[in-house]
Design a protein around this motif. Structure first.
Motif, PDB file in Angstrom:
ATOM      1  N   ASP A  13       3.425   0.001  -8.972  1.00 13.98           N
ATOM      2  CA  ASP A  13       2.194  -0.657  -9.376  1.00 13.98           C
ATOM      3  C   ASP A  13       1.023   0.289  -9.083  1.00 13.98           C
ATOM      4  N   PRO A  14       0.324   0.787 -10.116  1.00 14.74           N
ATOM      5  CA  PRO A  14      -0.760   1.752  -9.875  1.00 14.74           C
ATOM      6  C   PRO A  14      -1.857   1.219  -8.957  1.00 14.74           C
ATOM      7  N   SER A  15      -2.072  -0.092  -8.946  1.00 18.95           N
ATOM      8  CA  SER A  15      -3.123  -0.645  -8.097  1.00 18.95           C
ATOM      9  C   SER A  15      -2.799  -0.532  -6.617  1.00 18.95           C
ATOM     10  N   LYS A  16      -1.510  -0.329  -6.288  1.00 21.50           N
ATOM     11  CA  LYS A  16      -1.089  -0.198  -4.899  1.00 21.50           C
ATOM     12  C   LYS A  16      -0.983   1.256  -4.448  1.00 21.50           C
ATOM     13  N   VAL A  17      -1.103   2.186  -5.383  1.00 19.03           N
ATOM     14  CA  VAL A  17      -0.891   3.610  -5.074  1.00 19.03           C
ATOM     15  C   VAL A  17      -2.226   4.297  -4.818  1.00 19.03           C
ATOM     16  N   ASN A  18      -2.373   4.840  -3.623  1.00 15.34           N
ATOM     17  CA  ASN A  18      -3.558   5.615  -3.241  1.00 15.34           C
ATOM     18  C   ASN A  18      -4.861   4.892  -3.586  1.00 15.34           C
ATOM     19  N   TRP A  28       0.855  -1.200   0.000  1.00 16.19           N
ATOM     20  CA  TRP A  28       0.000   0.000   0.000  1.00 16.19           C
ATOM     21  C   TRP A  28       0.881   1.236   0.000  1.00 16.19           C
ATOM     22  N   TYR A  29       0.770   2.053  -1.026  1.00  8.94           N
ATOM     23  CA  TYR A  29       1.520   3.310  -1.095  1.00  8.94           C
ATOM     24  C   TYR A  29       0.570   4.493  -0.908  1.00  8.94           C
ATOM     25  N   GLU A  30       0.802   5.280   0.124  1.00 12.95           N
ATOM     26  CA  GLU A  30       0.132   6.574   0.251  1.00 12.95           C
ATOM     27  C   GLU A  30       1.088   7.619  -0.318  1.00 12.95           C
ATOM     28  N   LEU A  31       0.986   7.853  -1.632  1.00 12.13           N
ATOM     29  CA  LEU A  31       1.828   8.824  -2.329  1.00 12.13           C
ATOM     30  C   LEU A  31       1.040  10.132  -2.420  1.00 12.13           C
ATOM     31  N   ASN A  32       1.357  11.062  -1.541  1.00 15.86           N
ATOM     32  CA  ASN A  32       0.558  12.283  -1.450  1.00 15.86           C
ATOM     33  C   ASN A  32       0.511  13.015  -2.779  1.00 15.86           C
ATOM     34  N   GLU A  33      -0.712  13.281  -3.235  1.00 20.89           N
ATOM     35  CA  GLU A  33      -0.910  13.896  -4.536  1.00 20.89           C
ATOM     36  C   GLU A  33      -0.831  15.421  -4.434  1.00 20.89           C
ATOM     37  N   ALA A  34       0.360  15.944  -4.263  1.00 22.51           N
ATOM     38  CA  ALA A  34       0.494  17.397  -4.294  1.00 22.51           C
ATOM     39  C   ALA A  34       0.020  17.909  -5.646  1.00 22.51           C
ATOM     40  N   PHE A  35       0.441  17.233  -6.705  1.00 29.15           N
ATOM     41  CA  PHE A  35       0.020  17.519  -8.073  1.00 29.15           C
ATOM     42  C   PHE A  35      -0.021  16.200  -8.837  1.00 29.15           C
ATOM     43  N   ALA A  36      -0.937  16.085  -9.761  1.00 29.29           N
ATOM     44  CA  ALA A  36      -0.983  14.875 -10.587  1.00 29.29           C
ATOM     45  C   ALA A  36       0.318  14.703 -11.354  1.00 29.29           C
ATOM     46  N   ALA A  37       0.905  15.813 -11.805  1.00 25.83           N
ATOM     47  CA  ALA A  37       2.125  15.739 -12.612  1.00 25.83           C
ATOM     48  C   ALA A  37       3.253  15.066 -11.843  1.00 25.83           C
ATOM     49  N   GLN A  38       3.459  15.483 -10.587  1.00 28.80           N
ATOM     50  CA  GLN A  38       4.579  14.897  -9.843  1.00 28.80           C
ATOM     51  C   GLN A  38       4.281  13.470  -9.415  1.00 28.80           C
ATOM     52  N   SER A  39       3.035  13.170  -9.098  1.00 31.41           N
ATOM     53  CA  SER A  39       2.689  11.806  -8.721  1.00 31.41           C
ATOM     54  C   SER A  39       2.938  10.853  -9.882  1.00 31.41           C
ATOM     55  N   LEU A  40       2.504  11.237 -11.069  1.00 30.82           N
ATOM     56  CA  LEU A  40       2.703  10.395 -12.245  1.00 30.82           C
ATOM     57  C   LEU A  40       4.182  10.252 -12.584  1.00 30.82           C
ATOM     58  N   ALA A  41       4.948  11.336 -12.443  1.00 31.86           N
ATOM     59  CA  ALA A  41       6.385  11.260 -12.736  1.00 31.86           C
ATOM     60  C   ALA A  41       7.077  10.272 -11.802  1.00 31.86           C
ATOM     61  N   LYS A  57      -5.655  -6.652   6.019  1.00 34.55           N
ATOM     62  CA  LYS A  57      -4.775  -7.749   6.427  1.00 34.55           C
ATOM     63  C   LYS A  57      -3.571  -7.878   5.496  1.00 34.55           C
ATOM     64  N   ILE A  58      -2.978  -6.725   5.178  1.00 38.89           N
ATOM     65  CA  ILE A  58      -1.764  -6.702   4.373  1.00 38.89           C
ATOM     66  C   ILE A  58      -0.585  -6.327   5.270  1.00 38.89           C
ATOM     67  N   LYS A  59       0.624  -6.445   4.755  1.00 41.33           N
ATOM     68  CA  LYS A  59       1.784  -6.401   5.647  1.00 41.33           C
ATOM     69  C   LYS A  59       2.489  -5.049   5.716  1.00 41.33           C
ATOM     70  N   HIS A  60       2.774  -4.434   4.575  1.00 44.64           N
ATOM     71  CA  HIS A  60       3.595  -3.219   4.584  1.00 44.64           C
ATOM     72  C   HIS A  60       2.903  -2.066   3.874  1.00 44.64           C
ATOM     73  N   ALA A  61       3.011  -0.887   4.459  1.00 49.15           N
ATOM     74  CA  ALA A  61       2.493   0.336   3.848  1.00 49.15           C
ATOM     75  C   ALA A  61       3.558   1.420   3.913  1.00 49.15           C
ATOM     76  N   MET A  62       3.564   2.262   2.888  1.00 50.04           N
ATOM     77  CA  MET A  62       4.493   3.388   2.842  1.00 50.04           C
ATOM     78  C   MET A  62       3.712   4.685   2.701  1.00 50.04           C
ATOM     79  N   VAL A  63       4.169   5.704   3.411  1.00 53.54           N
ATOM     80  CA  VAL A  63       3.657   7.064   3.254  1.00 53.54           C
ATOM     81  C   VAL A  63       4.784   7.902   2.686  1.00 53.54           C
ATOM     82  N   THR A  64       4.533   8.600   1.599  1.00 49.40           N
ATOM     83  CA  THR A  64       5.600   9.364   0.959  1.00 49.40           C
ATOM     84  C   THR A  64       5.031  10.625   0.320  1.00 49.40           C
ATOM     85  N   MET A  65       5.861  11.648   0.244  1.00 41.87           N
ATOM     86  CA  MET A  65       5.426  12.916  -0.340  1.00 41.87           C
ATOM     87  C   MET A  65       6.614  13.754  -0.783  1.00 41.87           C
TER      88      MET A  65
END
Length: 398
Positions: free
Chosen positions: A339-344, A318-331, A375-383
């Motif tokens: 894996d897009p299915s794991k992001v936000n 599970w990735y919590e990739l903070n969407e400051a802007f769509a441009a930077q998130s996609l980059a 019931k998953i194991k690892h999550a990341m928070v990033t920004m």
């Protein structure tokens, strides 16, 4: 020299996120909101003696005016914690809340504390981005080397979109998906366990009685997600940041108000107070990038946090990739091949809002509850972080 010990999260809560300037929390002081968040976090650990808390570390990106005077300590006192509990406010802009968690975990890991509070709070209604009287060093403008420090965040997103060739269509599609995921998550009750209700007063003048009437309502639902968002409506928005630009209000994060609080404990404290750990804190990393492309920061921080945890990208569920802007998130996603299915999976800041210094703690609360619920194991928070940084933290379900 004390041995390194594990730090566990035993409580994680957040307010719903309100639209800045016009939402439910626009008149709620951030120190009051923080006090309420602290109170609710303690209700999640009723066997914990509040006097056992060693210190509280609270992130705030604009710690002045209503957020000044060491809001961490003020919030603690307003929240009814004992006078013996210390508080410190920290600022690393958008990663302030995540940094607070990492700093609190470090105090436990090195054996200096057994119980810590960490979190973040921000009222962008009361304190604007940049603060009330921003003042940049004239040296910044003397050469091209540091001029990126003076760029507005929107302009840095335009730079990322240009350099990484992120199209307007892709940015708008990403923004629409954020709203759709957030709306679906709300309908499914995905956020219910992490959000605490806030009683908000609405005041109106009663001319007949010559008095101010107060009506209370409960605020417990993020205000940002919009079910009426469409590619057609997003395509009509113009960029305020650059001529012929592609970054708009629709594919950028929403300015917001909110707070999040976590309680961390050592194994000793868990046994002493009969606590149930939700997650273990694994690692935190921060890396610098050129200020003019600050949005790419997570590209450097994510691998660093993985190395410290001894994990690979595939290990993160599970990735919590903070969407400051769509441009930077996609980059970031494209460069690292995330894996897009794991992001936000539940949406992020484009739909849910971005109360700056609170966001790291808010997204951590979401990730930690998702670990338990799915019931998953690892999550990341990033920004990404203003002036050219990226931050990332990793949590493991207990």
């Amino acid at each position: 020299m004390k041995n390194i010990q594990d730090a566990y999260i035993v409580a994680a809560t957040r307010s719903a996120v309100s639209k800045a300037g016009r939402g439910s929390l626009k008149n709620t002081r951030p120190d009051d909101l923080l006090g309420k968040a602290l109170q609710h976090a303690l209700t999640q650990v009723p066997t914990l003696d509040p006097a056992a808390v060693e210190d509280a570390i609270i992130g705030c990106a604009m710690p002045e005016a209503q957020q000044g005077l060491n809001i961490a300590r003020v919030g603690l006192l307003l929240g009814g914690l004992p006078n013996t509990v210390g508080g410190i406010t920290v600022n690393r802009f958008c990663s302030s809340g995540l940094n607070a968690i990492a700093m609190a975990a470090d105090r436990i890991r090195v054996g200096e504390a057994d119980v810590m509070i960490a979190g973040g709070v921000e009222s962008m209604s009361m304190v604007p981005m940049g603060g009330n009287t921003p003042s940049l060093s004239p040296e910044i403008f003397m050469s091209d080397e540091n001029i990126g420090i003076a760029y507005g965040m929107g302009l840095t997103a335009e730079k990322v979109a240009q350099q990484w060739k992120i199209s307007r269509e892709d940015q708008d599609a990403f923004a629409l998906a954020s709203h759709q995921k957030a709306i679906a998550a709300q309908a499914a009750g995905e956020f219910n366990a992490e959000i605490f209700p806030v009683q908000v007063a609405n005041r109106s003048m009663n001319l007949e009685q010559g008095q101010v009437d107060i009506h209370w309502h409960e605020f417990s639902r993020d205000e940002g997600p919009r079910s009426d968002t469409s590619l057609e409506s997003l395509a009509k928005l113009k960029s305020p940041f650059a001529a012929r630009g592609s970054v708009t209000a629709g594919n950028s994060s929403q300015t917001s108000d909110g707070a999040g609080v976590l309680i961390l404990a050592s194994e000793k404290a868990i046994k002493t107070f009969g606590l149930t750990p939700l997650a273990r804190f694994l690692s935190f990393a921060v890396k610098g990038v050129p200020p003019e492309i600050m949005g790419i920061g997570p590209k450097e921080a994510i691998p660093a946090a993985l190395r410290l945890a001894g994990l690979t990208q595939d290990d993160i569920d599970w990735y919590e990739l903070n969407e400051a802007f769509a441009a930077q998130s996609l980059a970031v996603m494209r460069d690292l091949k995330l894996d897009p299915s794991k992001v936000n999976p539940l949406g992020s800041a484009i739909a849910l809002g971005h109360p700056l210094g609170a966001t790291g703690a808010i997204r951590a609360a979401t990730a930690i509850h998702a670990l338990q619920r799915r019931k998953i194991k690892h999550a990341m928070v990033t920004m990404c972080v203003g002036t050219g940084m990226g931050a990332a933290g990793i949590f493991e379900r207990c």
